[in-house]
Every structure is written in C-alpha cells, then in structure tokens.
Design an enzyme around this catalytic site. Sequence first.
Site, PDB file in Angstrom:
ATOM      1  N   TRP A   1      -1.208 -13.709  -1.128  1.00  0.00           N
ATOM      2  CA  TRP A   1      -1.708 -12.857  -0.048  1.00  0.00           C
ATOM      3  C   TRP A   1      -1.687 -13.709   1.204  1.00  0.00           C
ATOM      4  CZ3 TRP A   1      -2.953  -7.755   0.364  1.00  0.00           C
ATOM      5  CH2 TRP A   1      -3.477  -7.364   1.614  1.00  0.00           C
TER       6      TRP A   1
ATOM      7  N   GLU B   1      -3.425 -11.200  -5.986  1.00  0.00           N
ATOM      8  CA  GLU B   1      -3.722 -11.710  -4.645  1.00  0.00           C
ATOM      9  C   GLU B   1      -4.314 -13.099  -4.810  1.00  0.00           C
ATOM     10  OE1 GLU B   1      -6.247  -9.469  -1.985  1.00  0.00           O
ATOM     11  OE2 GLU B   1      -5.248  -7.571  -2.417  1.00  0.00           O
TER      12      GLU B   1
ATOM     13  N   TYR C   1      -9.975 -15.883  -4.151  1.00  0.00           N
ATOM     14  CA  TYR C   1     -10.334 -16.235  -2.775  1.00  0.00           C
ATOM     15  C   TYR C   1     -11.471 -17.251  -2.758  1.00  0.00           C
ATOM     16  CZ  TYR C   1      -7.375 -12.491  -1.115  1.00  0.00           C
ATOM     17  OH  TYR C   1      -6.283 -11.707  -0.831  1.00  0.00           O
TER      18      TYR C   1
ATOM     19  N   GLU D   1      -9.167  -3.391  -5.445  1.00  0.00           N
ATOM     20  CA  GLU D   1     -10.470  -4.081  -5.521  1.00  0.00           C
ATOM     21  C   GLU D   1     -11.682  -3.162  -5.714  1.00  0.00           C
ATOM     22  OE1 GLU D   1     -10.821  -6.857  -2.240  1.00  0.00           O
ATOM     23  OE2 GLU D   1      -9.358  -8.187  -3.168  1.00  0.00           O
TER      24      GLU D   1
ATOM     25  N   TRP E   1       0.830  -1.205   0.000  1.00  0.00           N
ATOM     26  CA  TRP E   1       0.000   0.000   0.000  1.00  0.00           C
ATOM     27  C   TRP E   1       0.865   1.257   0.000  1.00  0.00           C
ATOM     28  CZ3 TRP E   1      -3.032  -3.203  -1.477  1.00  0.00           C
ATOM     29  CH2 TRP E   1      -3.984  -3.934  -0.773  1.00  0.00           C
TER      30      TRP E   1
END
Length: 441
Positions: free
Chosen positions: A384, A342, A302, A221, A104
């Site tokens: 991630w 990720e 995910y 995202e 970030w």
Amino acid sequence: MVKSSMPRMVAGNGVFYPIIGFASCVAFIYMSFGDLWVNYHKEPELSFVQRNGTHFMVNGRIFYINGWNSYWLMDHAVDEYRRPRIRAMLQAGAKMGLTVCRTWAFNDGAYNALQISPGRYDERVFKALDHVIAEAGQHGIRLLLSLVNNLQAYGGKTQYVQWAWEEGVGLSSSNDSFFYDPSIRHYFKNHVKNLLTRKNTLTGIQYRDDPTIFGWELINEPRCMTDRSGNSLQDWIEEMSTFVKSIDKKHLLTVGLEGFYGPKSPKRLTVNPPGDWAANLGSDFIRNSNLSTIDFASVHIYPDHWFHDQELEEKLKYVYNFTVSHIEDGDKELKKPVMFTEFGLSNLNKGFEPSQRDRFYKVIFDILYRSAKKKKSGAGSFVWQFLVGGMEDYNDDFGIVPWERPSTYRLITEQTCRLAAVQGVLPSQKDHLKELCLRTR
Ligand SMILES: *[C@@H]1O[C@H](CO)[C@@H](O)[C@H](O)[C@H]1NC(C)=O
Ligand SMILES: *[C@@H]1O[C@H](CO)[C@@H](O)[C@H](O)[C@H]1NC(C)=O
Ligand SMILES: *[C@@H]1O[C@H](CO)[C@@H](O)[C@H](O)[C@H]1NC(C)=O
Ligand SMILES: *[C@@H]1O[C@H](CO)[C@@H](O)[C@H](O)[C@H]1NC(C)=O
C-alpha cells in the site's frame, strides 16, 4: 531479527545452486531462466485463478503473488485527461513482473460516484471501470476488486446508512446498521448483483465471467464495534459471501479483513497489537475467514498505527511475528491461502527515512518467499500503495512512485524474480521477466 542471508533457490530444471552473495544470485537467475523460456507455452488469454487447499493455482501451477494497491484506478479513468494514468500504472506494474493489483470497484455517493443512490449508477463511471478491467487484461494484470468500504472514503457504509435514512427505511443512524439493517443488506446485495452481472462495454464479457478479475473482496477493513461478540459481522459475511457465490462461482472471494484476532480465538490474542482494542472490533481473523464460502484470508500491516514510541527495529520484530502467525493459521487452522493485501510504513513518523520502507518491505517479502519455497499458505503481498508521478493529491502518508527510488524498485523486482524461480514464469510475465531477471545489475 530477520536475517537477510540469501537462501538457496531451486532452478527450473530441478538443480540446486547454493547461493553465497548477490553477484552469484544474479548469475543464478540468469542460468535458471534460460531454461524456462524454452518450456514456455503461449497462453493467448488469462485463465481463472483457482484454489487448491492452501494454494492458488493458475495454468495448472501453484501461483504466488507479488502485487500492489492502486485504489484510484476507476476514479481516474472517469476523466479523459487523467485516464492515461491507468495505462501508465498497469504497464509499470507489468514491467515489474507484478501480477495482481488490488483496487476499488466502489464509489458510493461521492464525487464521480459509481452508485449514485441505491441501485442507480452513473454509466460514465461504469464505463471507467470497464476500461480499468479491459486495460488490466491487456497488460496481463489481474484485479482484486473490493465491493464497499468500511471507512468513509468513497462513501462506504456511512453512505449506505444515510441512503436508508433518507429513504425512510433505515432503522438506525449508526454506521454499523450497515451490517444488521435488512434494508441496507438488501441495498448491498442489489449492488453486488448489478456489479457482478455488469457486461463490460469494451470486452463484451460479464464481470462474473472475466478471468482478468482475480477475485472479489466483500468490504475493505470491516469493523463492527457495536457488537464485540463478533456475531453481527460474522452473520453479514456469511450472508453476503453466500450471495456472491450464488451469482459467481468462478471467482475467488475474500472478506477484506485487517487480520486481528477476536475473543473467539483466545490463544491468538497475544499476537494482536498491544492493548485490547484489536480484539474489540467485532472481527476475528480465524472465525471470519473459516467460512466455506470464503476462499482466502487477508491481512493488513500498519505498524505505525499500532505502535507510537517504538524504534523501527522493535516494530519489525513485531511485524515478523504477526506475519508468520497468520501464515501458520492459513496452514493449520484455515487450510486456505493467506494474502497480505495491504502493508505500508508512514512517512509521518519521527525520524522517517525512505530506506526504512525498504527494510519493512523486505521483512514481508522474505517471509513470503520462504513460505513459497516451502509451499506454505503465504500466497501474496500487496504494497500500500503505488501511484504514478503528478498525482500527489491522491497520495497518503504511505504511497510511493516505485520507479523513483531505485533501491525500492530493485527490492520489489527481486521479489518477482525469486518467486518466478520457485513457480516458473506466467505467460503474461514472459517478456518483462526476461528483461528484469536476466539483466546484470
Ligand atoms: C491439490 O493439492 C493436493 C495436496 O497438496 C495435491 O495432491 C493435488 O495434486 C493438487 N491438485 C491439483 C489439481 O493440483
Ligand atoms: C460513522 O458515522 C459518522 C456520522 O454519522 C461519522 O462521523 C463517522 O466518521 C463514521 N465512522 C465510520 C468509520 O465510517
Ligand atoms: C473451520 O471450519 C471447519 C469446517 O467447516 C471446522 O471443522 C473447524 O473446526 C473450523 N476451525 C476453526 C478454527 O473454527
Ligand atoms: C515474537 O515471538 C516470539 C516467540 O513466540 C516471542 O518470544 C517474542 O517476544 C515475540 N516478539 C515480539 C516483538 O512480539
């Protein structure tokens, strides 16, 4: 299901060795790297990563990435007592032969905020980001830097909306006014300009001129569910990506998408996770990534968020299709590299065992390795997430300290070695890969 057979590898000198089992693979890597050291030319500094069609290029060669996420680097660099963790993480990443870290470059209004209020910065925190970039450069690690969060962590679009509200210029208190409110668009552009033209106090290099930065990610995202047509988000991406390019033409740029298909990609909707929700987020992997100002596409994986009662086997089958589908899009629709920026498996699952993560990572790594061998658009993968020991407070249900689990560590470093067998060894990897890929395990 994904087969785990060891594929044929190409040696640096062009000879093919059929590989039967793991032992011969180690022997093979030993043989082929012997040559690579001899041909190695020393590069004193990192150079900019560029794009040629579906490939990243560095030092005149195609560049496939084994990378990782450590979102917390800037935050930890603020405080002196936590700062050593940055070096520890980057050093460990370099030792694993990893080449890019995603992190970030934003903290809007939260604790240790970089941007305290629109256009006002905490110099202490900017110096922390300077430190992260300088330290990454020293370890030969490039950074993929994200510019704002769609989610609330570290401020995000909610904070921007609140600022506009507090300053009496906001049109709406909806989070999504981040995308369509002209005042907020102005705040964000101003921030982008301040960040990209920041002169690093340690290196003296402006961020926009620093090859340590792999590229920029507009927003982590993005979702704009209040406009399911997708037009609001598309407009925002178009405007912001054009703005970034007007300041910085040297760096690569991506959106930061999760990779779901929207209503403008009807043929691909069956690849989305089950249910209608993924098509109704106001985003579209193809449409958003196809803009000429966007250099590469991104995907987040995910399976635990997408399925609840399925067994791991079923999830992995789905993950396989999802991943392959996006690489196909990179080759056929977008003609751009696709990065899996990720992917994670939650430890909150019923029946979770750490070995399941190895199985999951391996599905992704194998697809990317095969893509690289065929020179396809699958350009990189970023677990991630990685942490160092003693920072459990910063963990979520996905994070690992990679060297604490030998099987996981081996899996990740094997990916480094087999990508290196395809593309050669980067100057910055030289010392570490010698140890990593020549070692008899
Ligand atoms: C870019 O890619 C094309 C097509 O794959 C190739 O012919 C060309 O040599 C590449 N250019 C560079 C500079 O590598
Ligand atoms: C949107 O804003 C509200 C507060 O107004 C907050 O509770 C919610 O979590 C926010 N959602 C996102 C995705 O930021
Ligand atoms: C992507 O953009 C190119 C040129 O800008 C256009 O020709 C093509 O049709 C677009 N593809 C999709 C799938 O939108
Ligand atoms: C994966 O794709 C294949 C071929 O398109 C399809 O037959 C299969 O059902 C898909 N599997 C899953 C789990 O989505």
